[in-house]
Design a protein around this motif. Structure first.
Motif, PDB file in Angstrom:
ATOM      1  N   LEU A   9     -26.522 -27.417 -41.835  1.00  0.00           N
ATOM      2  CA  LEU A   9     -25.514 -26.642 -41.660  1.00  0.00           C
ATOM      3  C   LEU A   9     -24.513 -26.569 -42.555  1.00  0.00           C
ATOM      4  N   TRP A  28     -21.191 -24.000 -42.701  1.00  0.00           N
ATOM      5  CA  TRP A  28     -19.916 -25.061 -42.157  1.00  0.00           C
ATOM      6  C   TRP A  28     -19.757 -26.219 -43.360  1.00  0.00           C
ATOM      7  N   ALA A  81     -14.059 -25.728 -38.596  1.00  0.00           N
ATOM      8  CA  ALA A  81     -14.068 -25.957 -37.146  1.00  0.00           C
ATOM      9  C   ALA A  81     -13.336 -27.003 -36.366  1.00  0.00           C
ATOM     10  N   GLU A 102     -28.544 -31.843 -32.393  1.00  0.00           N
ATOM     11  CA  GLU A 102     -28.515 -30.929 -31.253  1.00  0.00           C
ATOM     12  C   GLU A 102     -26.915 -31.164 -30.782  1.00  0.00           C
ATOM     13  N   VAL A 149     -24.666 -29.525 -33.360  1.00  0.00           N
ATOM     14  CA  VAL A 149     -24.648 -27.796 -33.310  1.00  0.00           C
ATOM     15  C   VAL A 149     -23.930 -27.479 -32.090  1.00  0.00           C
ATOM     16  N   ALA A 150     -24.259 -28.034 -30.964  1.00  0.00           N
ATOM     17  CA  ALA A 150     -23.439 -27.616 -29.549  1.00  0.00           C
ATOM     18  C   ALA A 150     -22.087 -27.739 -29.566  1.00  0.00           C
ATOM     19  N   LEU A 163     -20.550 -27.643 -32.628  1.00  0.00           N
ATOM     20  CA  LEU A 163     -19.807 -26.433 -33.561  1.00  0.00           C
ATOM     21  C   LEU A 163     -19.868 -25.232 -32.815  1.00  0.00           C
ATOM     22  N   GLU A 164     -20.635 -24.864 -32.052  1.00  0.00           N
ATOM     23  CA  GLU A 164     -20.801 -23.514 -31.272  1.00  0.00           C
ATOM     24  C   GLU A 164     -19.445 -23.514 -30.190  1.00  0.00           C
ATOM     25  N   ARG A 165     -18.950 -24.539 -29.756  1.00  0.00           N
ATOM     26  CA  ARG A 165     -17.962 -24.586 -28.867  1.00  0.00           C
ATOM     27  C   ARG A 165     -16.639 -24.408 -29.684  1.00  0.00           C
ATOM     28  N   ARG A 166     -16.417 -24.572 -30.882  1.00  0.00           N
ATOM     29  CA  ARG A 166     -15.304 -24.665 -31.696  1.00  0.00           C
ATOM     30  C   ARG A 166     -15.086 -23.331 -31.769  1.00  0.00           C
ATOM     31  N   SER A 195     -14.253 -20.051 -34.108  1.00  0.00           N
ATOM     32  CA  SER A 195     -15.150 -20.142 -35.081  1.00  0.00           C
ATOM     33  C   SER A 195     -14.406 -19.563 -36.442  1.00  0.00           C
ATOM     34  N   ARG A 247     -15.531 -20.107 -39.542  1.00  0.00           N
ATOM     35  CA  ARG A 247     -16.604 -20.468 -40.550  1.00  0.00           C
ATOM     36  C   ARG A 247     -16.617 -19.837 -41.703  1.00  0.00           C
TER      37      ARG A 247
END
Length: 159
Positions: A27, A32, A52, A103, A106-107, A109-112, A114, A116
Motif C-alpha cells: 500500500l 498510500w 485518506a 483486507e 484496503v476496504a 482505504l477504498e471507503r475514504r 481519495s 491519494r
C-alpha cells in the motif's frame, strides 16, 4: 507524550507493529503514505494515512481493561470528530490473521475520500547514477557547476 517518548516508540516498535509495517508495504509503495507514531491533537496514534484520513491502532492486551477501553473510546471520538476513521487491530489479529487485517485496511482505504498520491514514490535508478546515452557502457558524466556562487562572494564560486 514528548518527543523523546515518540522517538523511543518509533525506535522500539512491538513485534505486531513491525509486522503491520511490512504488511502495508504494498500500500505504501502504491501511493498510500503511512506514518508511524503521529501526533494528532493531544494524541499520538500508531499509524496514520493522512491522505485518506485513516488512523490504525495496534492494541496489546491492556486495551481490554475497562479504564483503557474508555480512554480508547474518548480518543476515537476525538479523532472521528476531526474527520479521521479509526481502525483497531489486536496484536493477535496482526500476528495470526494478516490477510484479514490487510483486507480490512484496503476496504477502509477504498471507503475514504481519495486524496491519494498521484504516483508511487520514485525508485532508484537501475544504472546507479549518471545518465545513460544509449548503451549501458556509455555513461555521460554529470555536468559540474563549480563556478556557481553557492558560498562566498559572487564570482568566486564559493572558494
Amino acid at each position: 507524550m514528548g518527543k523523546a517518548l515518540r522517538r523511543k516508540l518509533r525506535a522500539q516498535p512491538t513485534v505486531a507493529e513491525i509486522r503491520f509495517w511490512r504488511l502495508i508495504f504494498p500500500l505504501r509503495t502504491g501511493g498510500w503514505h503511512f506514518r508511524k507514531q503521529v501526533q494528532l491533537g493531544a494524541y499520538y496514534v500508531d499509524f496514520a494515512c493522512l491522505h485518506a484520513g485513516l488512523v490504525v491502532e495496534i492494541d496489546g492486551d491492556t486495551h481490554s481493561i475497562g479504564r483503557v477501553e474508555r480512554n480508547d473510546e474518548t480518543r476515537d471520538r476525538y479523532l472521528r470528530e476531526r474527520g479521521f476513521a479509526v481502525l483497531r487491530f489486536t496484536n493477535e489479529d496482526v500476528l495470526n490473521h494478516p490477510d484479514g487485517v490487510h483486507e480490512a485496511l484496503v476496504a477502509a482505504l477504498e471507503r475514504r475520500p481519495s486524496s491519494r498520491r498521484g504516483s508511487p514514490p520514485p525508485q532508484p535508478s537501475p544504472q546507479g547514477g549518471g545518465c545513460s546515452a544509449g548503451e549501458f557502457d556509455e555513461i555521460v558524466p554529470q555536468i559540474r557547476c563549480d563556478t556557481l556562487p553557492l558560498a562566498g562572494r559572487v564570482g568566486e564560486g564559493g572558494r
